[in-house]
Enzyme design. Structure first.
Site, PDB file in Angstrom:
ATOM      1  N   GLY A  12      48.176  -0.015  29.460  1.00 43.04           N
ATOM      2  CA  GLY A  12      49.225   0.820  28.870  1.00 43.04           C
ATOM      3  C   GLY A  12      49.252   0.741  27.353  1.00 43.04           C
ATOM      4  CB  VAL A  14      51.014  -3.891  25.367  1.00 44.62           C
ATOM      5  CG1 VAL A  14      50.522  -5.262  24.931  1.00 44.62           C
ATOM      6  CG2 VAL A  14      52.430  -3.656  24.853  1.00 44.62           C
ATOM      7  CD  GLU A 162      50.560  -6.943  20.612  1.00 51.38           C
ATOM      8  OE1 GLU A 162      49.550  -7.312  21.189  1.00 51.38           O
ATOM      9  OE2 GLU A 162      50.673  -6.991  19.362  1.00 51.38           O
ATOM     10  CG  PHE A 273      67.367   0.656  18.413  1.00 53.79           C
ATOM     11  CD1 PHE A 273      67.183   0.335  19.752  1.00 53.79           C
ATOM     12  CD2 PHE A 273      68.411   0.038  17.723  1.00 53.79           C
ATOM     13  CE1 PHE A 273      68.018  -0.576  20.396  1.00 53.79           C
ATOM     14  CE2 PHE A 273      69.250  -0.871  18.355  1.00 53.79           C
ATOM     15  CZ  PHE A 273      69.058  -1.163  19.698  1.00 53.79           C
ATOM     16  CB  CYS A 277      60.256  -3.676  22.559  1.00 55.42           C
ATOM     17  SG  CYS A 277      58.595  -3.925  23.182  1.00 55.42           S
ATOM     18  CD  GLN A 279      69.002   0.034  26.137  1.00 59.32           C
ATOM     19  OE1 GLN A 279      69.359   0.724  25.189  1.00 59.32           O
ATOM     20  NE2 GLN A 279      69.219   0.392  27.375  1.00 59.32           N
TER      21      GLN A 279
HETATM   22  C1  UDX Z   1      59.031  -2.958  18.221  1.00 59.16           C
HETATM   23  C2  UDX Z   1      58.685  -4.086  17.221  1.00 59.16           C
HETATM   24  O1  UDX Z   1      58.700  -3.547  15.892  1.00 59.16           O
HETATM   25  C3  UDX Z   1      57.325  -4.669  17.556  1.00 59.16           C
HETATM   26  O2  UDX Z   1      57.026  -5.746  16.699  1.00 59.16           O
HETATM   27  C4  UDX Z   1      57.341  -5.148  19.008  1.00 59.16           C
HETATM   28  O3  UDX Z   1      56.084  -5.643  19.375  1.00 59.16           O
HETATM   29  C5  UDX Z   1      57.732  -4.020  19.940  1.00 59.16           C
HETATM   30  O4  UDX Z   1      58.980  -3.453  19.536  1.00 59.16           O
HETATM   31  P1  UDX Z   1      58.326  -0.416  18.511  1.00 59.16           P
HETATM   32  O5  UDX Z   1      59.411  -0.367  19.538  1.00 59.16           O
HETATM   33  O6  UDX Z   1      56.982   0.098  18.872  1.00 59.16           O
HETATM   34  O7  UDX Z   1      58.092  -1.924  18.034  1.00 59.16           O
HETATM   35  O8  UDX Z   1      58.784   0.404  17.211  1.00 59.16           O
HETATM   36  P2  UDX Z   1      59.669   0.068  15.927  1.00 59.16           P
HETATM   37  O9  UDX Z   1      58.933   0.551  14.745  1.00 59.16           O
HETATM   38  O10 UDX Z   1      60.148  -1.320  15.883  1.00 59.16           O
HETATM   39  O11 UDX Z   1      60.906   1.055  16.113  1.00 59.16           O
HETATM   40  C6  UDX Z   1      61.862   0.907  17.147  1.00 59.16           C
HETATM   41  C7  UDX Z   1      62.944   1.959  17.034  1.00 59.16           C
HETATM   42  O12 UDX Z   1      63.790   1.719  15.909  1.00 59.16           O
HETATM   43  C8  UDX Z   1      62.402   3.378  16.855  1.00 59.16           C
HETATM   44  O13 UDX Z   1      63.152   4.275  17.636  1.00 59.16           O
HETATM   45  C9  UDX Z   1      62.602   3.627  15.384  1.00 59.16           C
HETATM   46  O14 UDX Z   1      62.708   4.994  15.081  1.00 59.16           O
HETATM   47  C10 UDX Z   1      63.910   2.894  15.139  1.00 59.16           C
HETATM   48  N1  UDX Z   1      64.118   2.521  13.725  1.00 59.16           N
HETATM   49  C11 UDX Z   1      63.262   1.651  13.116  1.00 59.16           C
HETATM   50  C12 UDX Z   1      65.178   3.067  13.023  1.00 59.16           C
HETATM   51  O15 UDX Z   1      65.949   3.857  13.556  1.00 59.16           O
HETATM   52  N2  UDX Z   1      65.357   2.694  11.723  1.00 59.16           N
HETATM   53  C13 UDX Z   1      64.536   1.821  11.091  1.00 59.16           C
HETATM   54  O16 UDX Z   1      64.776   1.525   9.894  1.00 59.16           O
HETATM   55  C14 UDX Z   1      63.443   1.288  11.802  1.00 59.16           C
HETATM   56  P1  ADP Z   2      53.409  -1.549  28.098  1.00 63.80           P
HETATM   57  O1  ADP Z   2      54.148  -0.769  27.048  1.00 63.80           O
HETATM   58  O2  ADP Z   2      54.034  -2.905  28.341  1.00 63.80           O
HETATM   59  O3  ADP Z   2      51.939  -1.623  27.853  1.00 63.80           O
HETATM   60  P2  ADP Z   2      52.915   0.459  30.159  1.00 63.80           P
HETATM   61  O4  ADP Z   2      53.837   0.970  31.218  1.00 63.80           O
HETATM   62  O5  ADP Z   2      52.425   1.378  29.111  1.00 63.80           O
HETATM   63  O6  ADP Z   2      53.659  -0.801  29.505  1.00 63.80           O
HETATM   64  O7  ADP Z   2      51.617  -0.199  30.835  1.00 63.80           O
HETATM   65  C1  ADP Z   2      51.645  -1.103  31.891  1.00 63.80           C
HETATM   66  C2  ADP Z   2      50.495  -0.781  32.862  1.00 63.80           C
HETATM   67  O8  ADP Z   2      50.392  -1.845  33.816  1.00 63.80           O
HETATM   68  C3  ADP Z   2      50.685   0.506  33.668  1.00 63.80           C
HETATM   69  O9  ADP Z   2      49.601   1.385  33.417  1.00 63.80           O
HETATM   70  C4  ADP Z   2      50.691   0.016  35.150  1.00 63.80           C
HETATM   71  O10 ADP Z   2      50.027   0.910  36.020  1.00 63.80           O
HETATM   72  C5  ADP Z   2      49.952  -1.292  35.035  1.00 63.80           C
HETATM   73  N1  ADP Z   2      50.226  -2.245  36.140  1.00 63.80           N
HETATM   74  C6  ADP Z   2      51.416  -2.671  36.601  1.00 63.80           C
HETATM   75  N2  ADP Z   2      51.263  -3.581  37.590  1.00 63.80           N
HETATM   76  C7  ADP Z   2      49.922  -3.763  37.758  1.00 63.80           C
HETATM   77  C8  ADP Z   2      49.114  -4.583  38.604  1.00 63.80           C
HETATM   78  N3  ADP Z   2      49.658  -5.435  39.495  1.00 63.80           N
HETATM   79  N4  ADP Z   2      47.757  -4.488  38.509  1.00 63.80           N
HETATM   80  C9  ADP Z   2      47.195  -3.641  37.606  1.00 63.80           C
HETATM   81  N5  ADP Z   2      47.905  -2.857  36.769  1.00 63.80           N
HETATM   82  C10 ADP Z   2      49.247  -2.907  36.834  1.00 63.80           C
END
Ligand code: UDX
Ligand code: ADP
Length: 461
Positions: A12, A14, A162, A273, A277, A279
């Site tokens: 996915g 990550v 991550e 936001f 992640c 929430q």
């Molecule tokens: C976050 C963390 O930054 C990252 O380190 C962690 O691994 C996963 O969660 P992400 O959710 O991908 O990353 O995006 P991020 O850039 O943190 O933004 C999160 C939300 O906050 C977005 O909706 C963004 O638009 C909002 N945001 C961010 C604001 O509204 N204002 C800001 O100043 C910064």
């Molecule tokens: P993230 O943002 O944490 O990467 P995603 O939903 O984008 O989350 O990705 C997670 C992936 O893990 C999905 O593509 C899902 O199909 C996969 N997955 C979940 N459970 C298993 C499992 N038991 N074996 C293999 N893949 C899995």
């Protein structure tokens, strides 16, 4: 131990980008990314790199370089587990939607399934790395499953959270502020940490690789996201006060951001936001705190979520109030549906909730997002409980000009750069008058829009 074969379970947002970068930077290591979702794996393997399942700037080039050389995508989970010395678990861990901890605790069923599968398949010693965001003490649960159901092989469990942000994943992976590895304090645990650290040392300076015990590592991830989200809620709280007092939140953010103790990042007031992640991690923190009886700690962090929900509702209410207290059968154009720019991820996007409030008022919504299409939008609305009849009010368009045709108002939900460069005069000409812009991202030039004739409202001014 020198690592030569890595497996990652979960292809996915990550797992995909992280493994692509590891493979690019470590040509001597074979990296296999596996997933149960055959469609997803097919897209990762598809020759058209414009259609990768995860959109991230620069990711196509990284995949193009490594795929087929030492980066492989497959649905054969057992084979990849069997061959690897090091296994990343990057499966999704959504908030539970049932039973105890519903709406708060992380649903660990996918993690548990992975652990059981590893236990069943492994015939040689393995290092298992938690990469998904998980509640504190998950590593212990994984360890317990592996140790009690395995084939007598030794497992070391590491936490390697991550920190990449979507939309900048490739850059974040190439130049991480830090890489955190948590492991057992035993000599075997330290050896496992060293083995993983060595992988990263192919491109990350040793000083930026930090080590800790497993629980510190797990808690650091939740805390980092809670602090970041807290900054957004803090500035959003001030944005409401600005709207009442005549102060301007962007000016306030600039002034406080120049205090080096505060810093200028994550001070952008917004419609709220989103993402997979913030929430989820805060809810995890709240849930764990409550489970230890730490009511004040739980309440403190929960307020960050309460503020965020308030901000989304407030934005929708402001639209309704400004449009003469009724949006029934009016068309509102949404620019953006993704939770931030440069991603096709829509999880917890503010757009979903703002749309939910507006369709409840019987508005029609025309959406344009450069990377999100109609089926995803309808799926998101359904998931968040919007009825089928109300969902019919939401339509996605090919471009912003069609989405805004005949609309009473435009709401900017995502800060895509291209929105700035549109022919705003053309958009204005085709809208109902008065034509409104509600800038949920403070992205556009309000002065220019006002000169064209729009009624312009930014967040926090
Ligand atoms: C976050 C963390 O930054 C990252 O380190 C962690 O691994 C996963 O969660 P992400 O959710 O991908 O990353 O995006 P991020 O850039 O943190 O933004 C999160 C939300 O906050 C977005 O909706 C963004 O638009 C909002 N945001 C961010 C604001 O509204 N204002 C800001 O100043 C910064
Ligand atoms: P993230 O943002 O944490 O990467 P995603 O939903 O984008 O989350 O990705 C997670 C992936 O893990 C999905 O593509 C899902 O199909 C996969 N997955 C979940 N459970 C298993 C499992 N038991 N074996 C293999 N893949 C899995």
């Amino acid at each position: 131990m020198k690592i030569t074969k890595i497996c990652c379970i979960g292809a996915g947002y990550v797992g995909g980008p992280t493994m692509a970068v590891i493979a690019q930077k470590c040509p001597d290591i074979q990296v296999t990314v596996v997933d149960l979702n055959t469609d997803r794996i097919a897209l990762w393997n598809h020759e058209d790199l414009n259609n990768l399942p995860v959109y991230e700037p620069g990711l196509d080039a990284v995949v193009a370089e490594a795929r087929g050389r030492n980066l492989f995508f497959s649905t054969d989970v057992d084979k990849a587990i069997d061959e690897a010395q090091l296994i990343f678990i990057s499966v999704n861990t959504p908030t539970k939607t049932y039973g105890s901890g519903k709406g708060m605790a992380a649903d660990l069923k996918y993690i548990e399934l992975c652990a059981r599968q590893i236990a069943r398949v492994a015939k040689t010693d393995k290092i298992v790395v938690e990469k998904s965001t998980l509640p504190v003490r998950t590593a212990e649960a994984i360890k317990s499953i592996l140790d009690h159901t395995g084939n007598g092989v030794q497992f070391q469990i590491l936490s390697n959270p991550e920190f990449l942000a979507e939309g900048t994943a490739v850059q974040d992976l190439l130049n991480p502020d830090r890489v955190l590895i948590g492991g057992d304090q035993s000599p075997e645990g330290q050896k496992a940490i060293d083995a993983l650290a060595e992988v990263y040392m192919n491109w990350v300076a040793p000083a930026n690789i930090i080590r800790s015990n497993v629980w510190s590592s797990e808690l650091s991830k939740l805390t980092a996201n809670a602090f970041l989200a807290q900054r957004v809620s803090s500035i959003n709280a001030i944005s409401e006060l600005c709207e009442k007092t005549g102060a301007n939140v962007s000016e306030v953010a600039r002034a406080i951001g120049m205090d080096s103790r505060i810093g200028s990042k994550f001070l952008k007031a917004s419609v709220g936001f989103g993402g997979s992640c913030f929430q989820k991690d805060i809810l995890n923190l709240v849930y764990i705190s409550k489970s230890f009886g730490l009511v004040e700690v739980a309440d403190y962090w929960e307020q960050v979520i309460i503020m965020n929900d308030h901000q989304k509702r407030r934005f929708a209410n402001r639209i309704v109030q400004t449009l003469y207290n009724t949006v029934a059968d009016k068309k509102i154009c949404f620019l953006g549906w993704a939770f931030k720019k440069d991603t096709n991820d829509t999880r917890e996007s503010a757009a979903i909730y703002v749309a939910g409030h507006l369709v409840a008022e019987q508005a029609n919504i025309g959406v344009f997002d450069p990377k999100v299409e109609q089926p995803q939008i309808i799926f998101d609305l359904e998931e968040s409980g919007v009825s089928q009849n109300s969902r019919k009010r939401v339509t996605s368009y090919e471009d912003a000009y069609q989405a805004s045709e005949g609309a009473h108002a435009i709401a900017v939900l995502t800060e895509w750069d291209e929105f700035r460069h549109y022919d705003w005069q053309r958009i204005y000409n085709n809208m109902q008058k008065p034509a409104f812009v509600f800038d949920g991202r403070n992205l556009l030039d309000g002065k220019k829009l006002t000169e064209i004739g729009f009624v312009y409202q930014a967040i926090g001014s």
